[in-house]
Write a protein that holds these residues in place. Structure first.
Motif, PDB file in Angstrom:
ATOM      1  N   MET A 116       0.830  -1.202   0.000  1.00  0.00           N
ATOM      2  CA  MET A 116       0.000   0.000   0.000  1.00  0.00           C
ATOM      3  C   MET A 116       0.867   1.255   0.000  1.00  0.00           C
ATOM      4  N   ILE A 117       0.379   2.281  -0.700  1.00  0.00           N
ATOM      5  CA  ILE A 117       1.034   3.593  -0.712  1.00  0.00           C
ATOM      6  C   ILE A 117       0.225   4.532   0.173  1.00  0.00           C
ATOM      7  N   GLU A 118       0.909   5.204   1.091  1.00  0.00           N
ATOM      8  CA  GLU A 118       0.249   6.154   1.982  1.00  0.00           C
ATOM      9  C   GLU A 118       0.993   7.481   1.938  1.00  0.00           C
ATOM     10  N   VAL A 119       0.299   8.511   1.506  1.00  0.00           N
ATOM     11  CA  VAL A 119       0.868   9.857   1.416  1.00  0.00           C
ATOM     12  C   VAL A 119       0.096  10.765   2.365  1.00  0.00           C
ATOM     13  N   THR A 120       0.803  11.450   3.256  1.00  0.00           N
ATOM     14  CA  THR A 120       0.150  12.364   4.198  1.00  0.00           C
ATOM     15  C   THR A 120       0.957  13.658   4.328  1.00  0.00           C
ATOM     16  N   GLY A 121       0.268  14.778   4.320  1.00  0.00           N
ATOM     17  CA  GLY A 121       0.891  16.086   4.560  1.00  0.00           C
ATOM     18  C   GLY A 121       2.056  16.394   3.649  1.00  0.00           C
TER      19      GLY A 121
ATOM     20  N   LEU B 214       3.445  21.099  -4.373  1.00  0.00           N
ATOM     21  CA  LEU B 214       2.496  20.300  -3.608  1.00  0.00           C
ATOM     22  C   LEU B 214       2.482  20.789  -2.165  1.00  0.00           C
ATOM     23  N   GLN B 215       1.289  20.865  -1.601  1.00  0.00           N
ATOM     24  CA  GLN B 215       1.149  21.352  -0.231  1.00  0.00           C
ATOM     25  C   GLN B 215       0.060  20.567   0.487  1.00  0.00           C
ATOM     26  N   ASP B 216       0.443  19.902   1.573  1.00  0.00           N
ATOM     27  CA  ASP B 216      -0.496  19.132   2.383  1.00  0.00           C
ATOM     28  C   ASP B 216      -1.279  18.123   1.544  1.00  0.00           C
ATOM     29  N   ALA B 217      -0.613  17.494   0.571  1.00  0.00           N
ATOM     30  CA  ALA B 217      -1.263  16.491  -0.278  1.00  0.00           C
ATOM     31  C   ALA B 217      -1.355  15.162   0.462  1.00  0.00           C
ATOM     32  N   ALA B 218      -2.485  14.483   0.285  1.00  0.00           N
ATOM     33  CA  ALA B 218      -2.692  13.201   0.966  1.00  0.00           C
ATOM     34  C   ALA B 218      -3.515  12.273   0.090  1.00  0.00           C
ATOM     35  N   LEU B 219      -3.129  11.000   0.052  1.00  0.00           N
ATOM     36  CA  LEU B 219      -3.888   9.985  -0.665  1.00  0.00           C
ATOM     37  C   LEU B 219      -3.388   8.612  -0.265  1.00  0.00           C
ATOM     38  N   GLN B 220      -4.146   7.591  -0.634  1.00  0.00           N
ATOM     39  CA  GLN B 220      -3.759   6.197  -0.435  1.00  0.00           C
ATOM     40  C   GLN B 220      -4.017   5.433  -1.716  1.00  0.00           C
TER      41      GLN B 220
ATOM     42  N   ARG C 153      13.338  14.181  -3.232  1.00  0.00           N
ATOM     43  CA  ARG C 153      13.163  14.162  -1.783  1.00  0.00           C
ATOM     44  C   ARG C 153      12.014  15.126  -1.424  1.00  0.00           C
ATOM     45  N   ARG C 154      11.125  14.669  -0.590  1.00  0.00           N
ATOM     46  CA  ARG C 154      10.036  15.525  -0.102  1.00  0.00           C
ATOM     47  C   ARG C 154      10.618  16.596   0.821  1.00  0.00           C
ATOM     48  N   ASP C 155       9.948  17.742   0.889  1.00  0.00           N
ATOM     49  CA  ASP C 155      10.348  18.788   1.832  1.00  0.00           C
ATOM     50  C   ASP C 155       9.710  18.572   3.198  1.00  0.00           C
ATOM     51  N   ALA C 156       8.494  18.039   3.196  1.00  0.00           N
ATOM     52  CA  ALA C 156       7.785  17.750   4.447  1.00  0.00           C
ATOM     53  C   ALA C 156       6.716  16.711   4.154  1.00  0.00           C
ATOM     54  N   GLY C 157       6.166  16.145   5.233  1.00  0.00           N
ATOM     55  CA  GLY C 157       5.144  15.127   5.074  1.00  0.00           C
ATOM     56  C   GLY C 157       5.740  13.733   5.041  1.00  0.00           C
ATOM     57  N   SER C 158       4.928  12.778   4.611  1.00  0.00           N
ATOM     58  CA  SER C 158       5.341  11.374   4.649  1.00  0.00           C
ATOM     59  C   SER C 158       4.881  10.639   3.403  1.00  0.00           C
ATOM     60  N   ILE C 159       5.773   9.801   2.851  1.00  0.00           N
ATOM     61  CA  ILE C 159       5.437   8.875   1.767  1.00  0.00           C
ATOM     62  C   ILE C 159       5.885   7.491   2.220  1.00  0.00           C
TER      63      ILE C 159
END
Length: 291
Positions: free
Chosen positions: A1-6, A17-23, A52-58
């Protein structure tokens, strides 16, 4: 599973991209849509660990992807313009991928035959469509757990598109998750289970395509009297008037909307089927892009 938050990514002062989230679930075929510059390609590069992301989680299978070799061996990213060295042939490119993937020569050979391609010719001699067909053949033969595709259908003729979609469905049946960024919305509707609409640096809409289509209804109406948008007792996502003929797109329960329309006493009420391209166009119209 792919989980993207913030998720946040910028290039200097240019926020992409800013505060992007999806699964993306296991075995999903997931479509990324949005106008040019919405951040689709950047999101794919972040998912594949190229950026590399600047912030959030992948997280992919619960692990961060950037600089994680174990996770990256599960991924295959096919960009819009894939890189290859000047004199490299398709056969040599396949040999390169064998260092990283459980490459299936029979699958590769089968797609070369379907696309009428030679693996012995330098890739630089291929047309744009032939290059796309070659790299699609390579991607499908690598059999990754996660396949990321940027403008996957660009340059493909109708027969090649059909073979490609069949190949993606076969991968899906074996558990591969596919994320496709494309402007070919009718192609996405054929094969995608879920989608995300990128707009304003964020994921504005996200979910099952079937569910999104069920949320919108399109009607063609004819009235004996003159009727304007403000005369309708519901909010229109889209309103178009030609003489006494009106077309409206409404978000909500179709039966409830139909009852409200009937109460206005129209001469004709026709419900028109919606497709995924309609959903995209009316969503971006609502945000002001088509005005």
């Amino acid at each position: 599973m792919i989980e993207v938050t913030g998720l946040y990514k910028s290039y200097g002062k240019n926020v992409v991209l800013q505060d992007a989230a999806l699964q993306v679930g296991d075995g999903d075929i997931f479509g990324l849509v949005g106008i040019n510059g919405a951040g689709k390609s950047t999101l794919l590069r972040l998912l594949s660990g190229v950026l590399r992301r600047d912030a959030g989680s992948i997280l992919i299978d619960g692990e961060e992807v950037y600089e994680n070799e174990r996770v990256k061996r599960k991924l295959f990213f096919l960009p819009d313009d894939p890189y290859y060295t000047v004199n490299l042939t398709g056969r040599q490119q396949a040999a390169f991928y064998k260092n990283f993937y459980d490459f299936d020569d029979e699958i590769f050979k089968g797609y070369l035959e379907k696309f009428s391609l030679s693996a012995e010719k330098p890739i630089r001699n291929f047309s744009k469509g032939m290059k796309r067909q070659l790299f699609i053949s390579l991607a499908l033969a690598c059999r990754p757990a996660y396949l990321f595709l940027d403008e996957a259908f660009d340059g493909l003729d109708p027969l090649a598109r059909l073979e490609f979609k069949r190949g993606l469905i076969e991968l899906q049946e074996k558990g591969t998750s596919v994320v496709i960024a494309s402007h070919s919305l009718r192609e996405l509707e054929d094969i995608c289970d879920s989608f995300a609409l990128l707009d304003g640096h964020k994921v504005k809409s996200y979910g099952k395509i079937e569910g999104e289509l069920a949320r919108l209804s399109k009607f063609q109406l004819i009235f004996e009297r003159d009727v304007e948008r403000e005369d309708l007792p519901f909010e229109c996502l889209h309103f178009e008037k030609t003489g006494r003929v009106i077309r409206v797109v409404v978000r909500g329960d179709a039966e409830e909307v139909r009852s409200e329309i009937d109460a206005l006493g129209p001469l004709v009420v026709d419900e028109i089927p919606m497709d995924f391209e309609d959903v995209f166009l009316y969503e971006v119209e609502e945000r002001g892009y088509l005005k």
